[in-house]
Design a protein around this motif. Structure first.
Motif, short mmCIF file in Angstrom:
data_model
loop_
_atom_site.label_atom_id
_atom_site.label_comp_id
_atom_site.label_asym_id
_atom_site.label_seq_id
_atom_site.Cartn_x
_atom_site.Cartn_y
_atom_site.Cartn_z
N THR A 1 10.39 -28.50 31.99
CA THR A 1 9.14 -27.74 31.99
C THR A 1 8.98 -26.95 33.27
O THR A 1 8.59 -25.78 33.25
N ALA A 2 9.32 -27.58 34.39
CA ALA A 2 9.23 -26.88 35.68
C ALA A 2 10.21 -25.72 35.73
O ALA A 2 9.88 -24.64 36.23
N LEU A 3 11.42 -25.93 35.22
CA LEU A 3 12.41 -24.85 35.20
C LEU A 3 11.96 -23.71 34.29
O LEU A 3 12.15 -22.54 34.63
N GLU A 4 11.37 -24.03 33.15
CA GLU A 4 10.89 -22.98 32.26
C GLU A 4 9.79 -22.16 32.93
O GLU A 4 9.75 -20.93 32.80
N ALA A 5 8.91 -22.83 33.66
CA ALA A 5 7.85 -22.12 34.38
C ALA A 5 8.45 -21.23 35.46
O ALA A 5 8.01 -20.08 35.67
N ARG A 6 9.47 -21.73 36.15
CA ARG A 6 10.13 -20.94 37.19
C ARG A 6 10.83 -19.72 36.58
O ARG A 6 10.79 -18.62 37.15
N ILE A 7 11.48 -19.91 35.46
CA ILE A 7 12.15 -18.80 34.77
C ILE A 7 11.13 -17.73 34.40
O ILE A 7 11.36 -16.53 34.62
N LEU A 8 10.00 -18.15 33.85
CA LEU A 8 8.95 -17.19 33.48
C LEU A 8 8.45 -16.43 34.70
O LEU A 8 8.30 -15.20 34.66
N ALA A 9 8.24 -17.15 35.80
CA ALA A 9 7.78 -16.49 37.03
C ALA A 9 8.81 -15.49 37.53
O ALA A 9 8.46 -14.38 37.95
N LEU A 10 10.08 -15.86 37.49
CA LEU A 10 11.13 -14.96 37.94
C LEU A 10 11.26 -13.75 37.02
O LEU A 10 11.51 -12.63 37.49
N GLU A 11 11.11 -13.96 35.72
CA GLU A 11 11.16 -12.83 34.79
C GLU A 11 10.01 -11.85 35.05
O GLU A 11 10.20 -10.64 35.03
N ASN A 12 8.83 -12.40 35.31
CA ASN A 12 7.68 -11.55 35.62
C ASN A 12 7.91 -10.79 36.93
O ASN A 12 7.60 -9.60 37.03
N GLU A 13 8.45 -11.49 37.92
CA GLU A 13 8.74 -10.85 39.20
C GLU A 13 9.78 -9.74 39.02
O GLU A 13 9.67 -8.66 39.60
N ARG A 14 10.78 -10.00 38.20
CA ARG A 14 11.82 -9.01 37.94
C ARG A 14 11.23 -7.76 37.30
O ARG A 14 11.56 -6.63 37.69
N GLU A 15 10.37 -7.96 36.32
CA GLU A 15 9.73 -6.81 35.67
C GLU A 15 8.89 -6.02 36.67
O GLU A 15 8.91 -4.78 36.65
N ASP A 16 8.17 -6.71 37.54
CA ASP A 16 7.37 -6.03 38.55
C ASP A 16 8.26 -5.24 39.50
O ASP A 16 7.96 -4.08 39.84
#
Length: 70
Positions: A29-44
């Protein structure tokens, strides 16, 4: 008795497996949250890069216009 000891041992192993499973779920769950955060950061960052590229291209266009007018 031997069966009682076997049952206790099996019960202990099952508890350990369940604890490991729960820890793995939390980690996942923590890794999935981190992946989502990194994907959002990448898009930004991609968006910021596009904005910066557009600005640089506009500056280059203006500089070329100035160069040809002089």
């Amino acid at each position: 008795t031997m069966r009682e000891q076997d049952f206790q041992a099996l019960s202990g192993h099952l508890e350990q497996l369940l604890a490991r499973y729960r820890a793995s779920q939390q980690h996942c769950t923590a890794l999935e949250a981190r992946i989502l955060a990194l994907e959002n950061e990448r898009e930004d960052l991609k968006h910021r890069n596009e904005v910066a590229r557009d600005r640089v291209e506009a500056i280059i266009t203006r500089l070329k216009a100035l160069d040809t007018s002089s």
